[in-house]
Design a protein around this motif. Sequence first.
Motif, short mmCIF file in Angstrom:
data_model
loop_
_atom_site.label_atom_id
_atom_site.label_comp_id
_atom_site.label_asym_id
_atom_site.label_seq_id
_atom_site.Cartn_x
_atom_site.Cartn_y
_atom_site.Cartn_z
N ARG A 260 30.62 27.91 -27.29
CA ARG A 260 30.39 28.25 -28.70
C ARG A 260 29.96 29.72 -28.79
NH1 ARG A 260 28.57 24.43 -33.31
NH2 ARG A 260 28.10 25.88 -35.00
N SER B 172 27.00 23.89 -42.72
CA SER B 172 26.37 24.24 -41.45
C SER B 172 24.86 24.32 -41.61
CB SER B 172 26.89 25.59 -40.96
OG SER B 172 26.11 26.07 -39.90
N ASP C 88 25.23 32.67 -34.86
CA ASP C 88 26.31 31.75 -34.49
C ASP C 88 27.61 32.25 -35.10
OD1 ASP C 88 27.77 29.47 -33.73
OD2 ASP C 88 27.28 28.48 -35.62
N GLU D 299 23.05 24.61 -26.19
CA GLU D 299 24.34 24.59 -26.89
C GLU D 299 25.46 24.60 -25.86
OE1 GLU D 299 26.62 23.81 -29.05
OE2 GLU D 299 25.28 24.60 -30.63
N PHE D 300 26.65 24.24 -26.30
CA PHE D 300 27.83 24.37 -25.45
C PHE D 300 28.08 25.86 -25.17
CE2 PHE D 300 28.46 20.12 -27.19
CZ PHE D 300 28.82 19.42 -26.04
N HIS D 301 28.39 26.17 -23.94
CA HIS D 301 28.59 27.56 -23.56
C HIS D 301 29.81 28.18 -24.23
CE1 HIS D 301 25.34 27.78 -20.69
NE2 HIS D 301 25.75 26.66 -20.11
N GLN E 38 30.57 30.67 -34.79
CA GLN E 38 31.50 29.58 -35.10
C GLN E 38 31.34 29.09 -36.54
OE1 GLN E 38 32.39 26.60 -32.10
NE2 GLN E 38 31.97 24.97 -33.59
N SER F 142 28.43 33.33 -29.91
CA SER F 142 27.27 33.78 -30.68
C SER F 142 26.98 35.22 -30.34
CB SER F 142 26.05 32.91 -30.37
OG SER F 142 25.70 32.99 -29.00
N TYR G 298 27.38 22.82 -20.90
CA TYR G 298 26.31 22.77 -21.89
C TYR G 298 25.00 23.10 -21.21
CZ TYR G 298 23.28 20.84 -25.57
OH TYR G 298 22.33 20.67 -26.56
N ARG H 129 21.11 28.18 -23.76
CA ARG H 129 21.83 29.43 -23.97
C ARG H 129 20.88 30.61 -24.21
NH1 ARG H 129 26.88 28.95 -26.50
NH2 ARG H 129 26.79 31.24 -26.55
#
Length: 260
Positions: A28, A80, A47, A24-26, A49, A30, A215, A218
Amino acid sequence: MCLIVFAWRPSHALPLIVAANRDEFHARPSLPLAAWDEAPTLVAGRDLQAGGTWLGVDTAGRFAALTNIRAPGARLGTRSRGELPERYLRGALSPEAYLTELTGHLEHYSGFNLLVGDARELWYLNSQRGTPQQLGEGIYGLSNAALDTPWPKLLRARQALRDCLEEPIEAPQAETLLQLLSDPQLADDHELPSTGVPYEWEKRLSSVFITGTDYGTRASTVLIRHVNGAAQITERRFGPAGLLGQSRIELSPLAQVDES
């Protein structure tokens, strides 16, 4: 999740073994693996977001995990995908009933693969195919295409899991399974799948463990479940600079019901 290898062996003393990486993109946000405050029987990362989770279990022996389908240009869903594992783990439907009900609502979600199971059954749904499938005993791999699509990193990780299970030890250790998830080897160019992303991304995404400042992998998660329902779930978390932390949760054996 972006890579899951798992052994489903309902006749074995360790019926379910899972090793999975979440890529995942860092940026984002969680939360780490934990029991959820408002749903303490649910154990999962979270998550922040869009809500939901990518992999989790509950104290009744249920399991769910999700990967996205890599399909640039495909229609985006309005809901989602992370709610799909969460909703199963919060509910009481059987794996088959849950996926059957879900097939009537696939248009609301971007492409996904979903695994849901309990102490007796494990089921799989690919949203592009739309037909729930009960899985028989075996060792499987799932990335961002259909189940067991032979991408190089899936083949490497699945074989590594198979090798772990053939070791003459009582049970695979979480550390051994985490180690197989840390493999940084990139695929050779001639082995790369063609999924519609630029070559640089195709190459970057071809390793089991992905590194990058924006990215990457994670979280690495290992689940080992015993036939009595006891389980250990371990999550190792990473940021752009490396390891951030680790969580390990032990789940008690399931209560035995006297049906006599």
